[in-house]
Scaffold this active site. Structure first.
Site, PDB file in Angstrom:
ATOM      1  N   ARG A 141     103.451 -16.984  11.271  1.00  0.00           N
ATOM      2  CA  ARG A 141     103.203 -17.090  12.852  1.00  0.00           C
ATOM      3  C   ARG A 141     104.402 -17.602  13.533  1.00  0.00           C
ATOM      4  O   ARG A 141     104.519 -17.544  14.618  1.00  0.00           O
ATOM      5  CB  ARG A 141     101.993 -18.049  12.893  1.00  0.00           C
ATOM      6  CG  ARG A 141     101.607 -18.309  14.229  1.00  0.00           C
ATOM      7  CD  ARG A 141     100.174 -18.476  14.392  1.00  0.00           C
ATOM      8  NE  ARG A 141      99.851 -20.098  14.236  1.00  0.00           N
ATOM      9  CZ  ARG A 141      98.942 -20.759  13.946  1.00  0.00           C
ATOM     10  NH1 ARG A 141      97.593 -20.119  14.268  1.00  0.00           N
ATOM     11  NH2 ARG A 141      98.660 -21.974  13.941  1.00  0.00           N
ATOM     12  N   LYS A 173     110.295 -25.204   5.938  1.00  0.00           N
ATOM     13  CA  LYS A 173     110.079 -26.145   4.915  1.00  0.00           C
ATOM     14  C   LYS A 173     108.442 -26.118   4.630  1.00  0.00           C
ATOM     15  O   LYS A 173     107.738 -26.519   5.467  1.00  0.00           O
ATOM     16  CB  LYS A 173     110.431 -27.534   5.301  1.00  0.00           C
ATOM     17  CG  LYS A 173     110.414 -28.544   4.153  1.00  0.00           C
ATOM     18  CD  LYS A 173     109.933 -29.945   4.396  1.00  0.00           C
ATOM     19  CE  LYS A 173     108.460 -30.023   4.727  1.00  0.00           C
ATOM     20  NZ  LYS A 173     107.533 -29.922   3.533  1.00  0.00           N
ATOM     21  N   GLU A 232     101.585 -27.488  16.807  1.00  0.00           N
ATOM     22  CA  GLU A 232     100.177 -27.156  16.519  1.00  0.00           C
ATOM     23  C   GLU A 232      99.573 -28.448  15.662  1.00  0.00           C
ATOM     24  O   GLU A 232     100.110 -28.688  14.510  1.00  0.00           O
ATOM     25  CB  GLU A 232     100.217 -26.095  15.733  1.00  0.00           C
ATOM     26  CG  GLU A 232     100.576 -24.816  16.405  1.00  0.00           C
ATOM     27  CD  GLU A 232      99.848 -24.350  17.892  1.00  0.00           C
ATOM     28  OE1 GLU A 232      98.811 -25.016  18.025  1.00  0.00           O
ATOM     29  OE2 GLU A 232     100.395 -23.478  18.368  1.00  0.00           O
ATOM     30  N   CYS A 260      92.483 -26.792  11.301  1.00  0.00           N
ATOM     31  CA  CYS A 260      92.537 -27.624  12.569  1.00  0.00           C
ATOM     32  C   CYS A 260      91.594 -27.253  13.662  1.00  0.00           C
ATOM     33  O   CYS A 260      91.380 -27.888  14.704  1.00  0.00           O
ATOM     34  CB  CYS A 260      94.014 -27.616  13.249  1.00  0.00           C
ATOM     35  SG  CYS A 260      94.995 -26.175  13.195  1.00  0.00           S
ATOM     36  N   GLU A 278      89.153 -35.957  12.767  1.00  0.00           N
ATOM     37  CA  GLU A 278      89.032 -35.061  12.098  1.00  0.00           C
ATOM     38  C   GLU A 278      88.736 -34.897  10.614  1.00  0.00           C
ATOM     39  O   GLU A 278      89.306 -35.715   9.859  1.00  0.00           O
ATOM     40  CB  GLU A 278      90.721 -34.469  12.196  1.00  0.00           C
ATOM     41  CG  GLU A 278      90.985 -33.061  11.964  1.00  0.00           C
ATOM     42  CD  GLU A 278      92.233 -32.448  12.196  1.00  0.00           C
ATOM     43  OE1 GLU A 278      93.238 -33.240  11.940  1.00  0.00           O
ATOM     44  OE2 GLU A 278      92.318 -31.330  12.558  1.00  0.00           O
TER      45      GLU A 278
HETATM   46  P1  ADP Z   1      98.618 -33.117   6.303  1.00  0.00           P
HETATM   47  O1  ADP Z   1      98.233 -34.434   6.432  1.00  0.00           O
HETATM   48  O2  ADP Z   1      97.657 -31.912   6.607  1.00  0.00           O
HETATM   49  O3  ADP Z   1      99.225 -32.831   4.850  1.00  0.00           O
HETATM   50  P2  ADP Z   1     101.166 -33.286   7.534  1.00  0.00           P
HETATM   51  O4  ADP Z   1     101.391 -33.509   8.830  1.00  0.00           O
HETATM   52  O5  ADP Z   1     101.501 -34.536   6.581  1.00  0.00           O
HETATM   53  O6  ADP Z   1      99.581 -32.646   7.392  1.00  0.00           O
HETATM   54  O7  ADP Z   1     102.159 -32.037   6.863  1.00  0.00           O
HETATM   55  C1  ADP Z   1     102.254 -31.015   7.431  1.00  0.00           C
HETATM   56  C2  ADP Z   1     103.605 -30.741   7.252  1.00  0.00           C
HETATM   57  O8  ADP Z   1     104.657 -31.618   7.491  1.00  0.00           O
HETATM   58  C3  ADP Z   1     104.165 -30.585   5.687  1.00  0.00           C
HETATM   59  O9  ADP Z   1     104.957 -29.520   5.398  1.00  0.00           O
HETATM   60  C4  ADP Z   1     104.742 -31.957   5.254  1.00  0.00           C
HETATM   61  O10 ADP Z   1     105.650 -31.879   4.305  1.00  0.00           O
HETATM   62  C5  ADP Z   1     105.411 -32.088   6.464  1.00  0.00           C
HETATM   63  N1  ADP Z   1     105.755 -33.431   7.010  1.00  0.00           N
HETATM   64  C6  ADP Z   1     104.966 -34.612   6.510  1.00  0.00           C
HETATM   65  N2  ADP Z   1     105.677 -35.737   6.914  1.00  0.00           N
HETATM   66  C7  ADP Z   1     106.799 -35.208   7.429  1.00  0.00           C
HETATM   67  C8  ADP Z   1     108.074 -35.963   8.113  1.00  0.00           C
HETATM   68  N3  ADP Z   1     107.949 -37.111   8.051  1.00  0.00           N
HETATM   69  N4  ADP Z   1     109.219 -35.227   8.561  1.00  0.00           N
HETATM   70  C9  ADP Z   1     109.076 -33.889   8.345  1.00  0.00           C
HETATM   71  N5  ADP Z   1     107.948 -33.141   7.800  1.00  0.00           N
HETATM   72  C10 ADP Z   1     106.996 -33.777   7.519  1.00  0.00           C
END
Ligand code: ADP
Length: 485
Positions: free
Chosen positions: A169, A184, A260, A294, A391
């Site tokens: 997406r 990433k 998102e 989500c 959530e």
């Molecule tokens: P969940 O709680 O559903 O795992 P997150 O928001 O923690 O959702 O994770 C979504 C994405 O964001 C993943 O790829 C995670 O590795 C990344 N992520 C989490 N923390 C950080 C951060 N501080 N900076 C950048 N990416 C992050």
């Protein structure tokens, strides 16, 4: 690729970083494990990038940007189209890979591969339709030419719940627009993204356009890239908490953002609804991905006259579902992603029952290994219960009654989120009112699923910024330039 066996599909993935068109281990040599959530077993190890590996990926994206922006749109589209074909040709092995690292039942993984591929097909078609405008200045003194150009090197961060579709997406429109990127993936599910990178390279994507860094240190690797200034865009799918943090980081160099974030979707059942259809829709909206989405229905707001009956029928449906490892035939609901997720869902159920809710079915963890939670229906739930406010991200359906339409709309909008909403009614008038009254970016009327590659996916309020999919999804990767003549 290999035969469709568990070890075959895992072995076929190159578990290294993909930078500048080359597969490479982390410079430190470090790796981190990927687990099967259904058993807790380690599936494999993948390269664990450090900040300097991340910077090398950004360097590669920056070096490739100018040439990629000048690449003929038709060819950009054809690369996506070939990748679309490859995804469908390999649907079975990619589905098994996804089920192994993420847990969802195979049928859902197959569905996700097809859905993921649709983004490539859609944006393959859009790549050649990026146009502009021409106008005469209102005072007649000149001419205005409006053109679009790629926003530039983009950072894409994806979550674990839809490990492939959340990638395509973002990658689809970035490729169509002519942006290079550093992706990433979530540390829980890197394998689907690594397989996707291989498919795009095989489809002819030039070196450096797509770079993938897997890491156990998301913040440590991504923050320097966000603050570097050469990346011009961040597209993120994940939690609101992390999204908020990333928005602060993006402010530093004023990056364009697409966010998102979380949701708390109301599923509203009016007194005139077809209850059987509502139960069908509720089952999909709640239990797809074991509720880890989500856009999952989070709160079931049901008119007082039908609330008991709806809850009873939903509980009957949930009780008949089979929970288990996603690759087992007949399994409807897979595991949650990890033990922390199970603990959070259990806490929300306890909080609801402490406030007087009745458990009609489920309510706990089944015996045995793996991070499973039973499909659960809670009736008579307090409006301030955490399961209504937060959530859930699990297979729990709290049912709350309402007395009239105005109360339903007020309850539905009583959240900081505004991503998806669902409503069941046989009245056209009411359906139109739902569309007008609910603060949600996506609304399903008499259907439990709204996602479509050609539609604008996204939310309002604290559910995020921007849209993905459809024409709007491409705009997120384009800058508008106006030339006055
Ligand atoms: P969940 O709680 O559903 O795992 P997150 O928001 O923690 O959702 O994770 C979504 C994405 O964001 C993943 O790829 C995670 O590795 C990344 N992520 C989490 N923390 C950080 C951060 N501080 N900076 C950048 N990416 C992050």
């Amino acid at each position: 690729m290999s035969a469709v066996t568990e070890s075959g599909v895992v072995d076929a993935v190159t578990k290294e970083l993909f930078i500048g068109g080359k597969w490479t281990p982390a410079t430190s040599g470090a790796t981190f494990p990927v687990h099967d959530p259904a058993t807790g077993a380690v599936l494999c190890e993948v390269a664990d990038a450090s900040a300097s590996d991340g910077m090398a990926a950004l360097d590669a994206a920056v070096s490739a940007q100018a040439e990629w922006a000048a690449h003929p749109p038709r060819e950009r589209g054809e690369i996506l189209r070939r990748a679309y074909d490859a995804l469908l040709a390999r649907q079975e092995e990619l589905a098994l890979l996804m089920t192994l690292e993420m847990g969802k039942p195979l049928a859902e993984s197959r569905g996700e591969v097809a859905y993921a591929a649709e983004f490539f097909r859609w944006f393959a078609e859009e790549a050649v339709r990026i146009d502009g405008g021409y106008a005469v200045a209102p005072n007649g003194s000149g001419r205005f030419l409006v053109t679009k150009q790629p926003v530039g090197p983009s950072l894409l961060i994806t979550p674990w719940n839809f490990p492939m579709a959340m990638g395509t997406r973002k990658i689809g429109p970035a490729v169509a627009a002519g942006c290079t990127m550093v992706v990433k993936p979530a540390e829980q599910t890197p394998l689907s993204m690594l397989a996707l990178a291989r498919i795009l390279a095989d489809a002819g994507l030039p070196d450096g356009v797509l770079n993938v860094v897997t890491t156990s240190d998301a913040g440590g690797v991504m923050e320097p890239l966000i603050r570097d200034g050469r990346a011009r865009k961040l597209s993120f799918t994940g939690s609101t908490a992390v999204g908020r943090l990333l928005l602060e980081q993006c402010a530093d160099k004023v990056l364009r953002t697409s966010m998102e974030l979380g949701g708390n979707a109301p599923f509203v059942v009016f007194a005139d609804a077809d209850l059987d259809a509502a139960v069908d829709g509720a089952t999909v909206a709640k239990l797809r991905n074991a509720g880890q989405s989500c856009v999952a229905a989070n709160r079931f707001l049901v008119h007082d006259s039908v609330a008991r009956e709806f809850a009873r029928r939903l509980a009957d449906r949930f009780a008949g579902l089979r929970v288990g490892r996603g690759d087992v035939a007949g399994v409807d609901v897979g595991p949650l992603i990890d033990a922390k997720a199970v603990a959070k869902v259990a806490e929300l159920v306890d909080d609801a029952t402490d406030r007087g809710a009745q458990v009609l079915t489920g309510g706990g963890r089944p015996d045995g290994p793996g991070t499973f939670f039973e499909p659960t229906v809670l009736a008579g739930v307090d409006r301030d219960a955490r399961a209504v406010r937060e959530e859930i991200f699990g297979p729990v359906a709290p049912v709350v009654g309402f007395a009239d339409d105005d109360e339903a709309f007020a309850l539905a909008n009583d959240t900081e989120y505004g991503l998806a909403a669902y409503a069941y009614t046989t009245s056209l008038d009411r359906a139109l009112r739902v569309g007008a009254e609910l603060d949600a970016g996506m609304i399903g009327i008499n259907r439990g699923m709204v996602s479509d590659a050609s539609a604008p996916f996204g939310g309002m309020k604290q559910s995020g910024l921007g849209r993905e999919g459809g024409e709007a999804g491409l705009e997120e990767f384009l800058e508008t330039v106006y030339v006055a003549l």
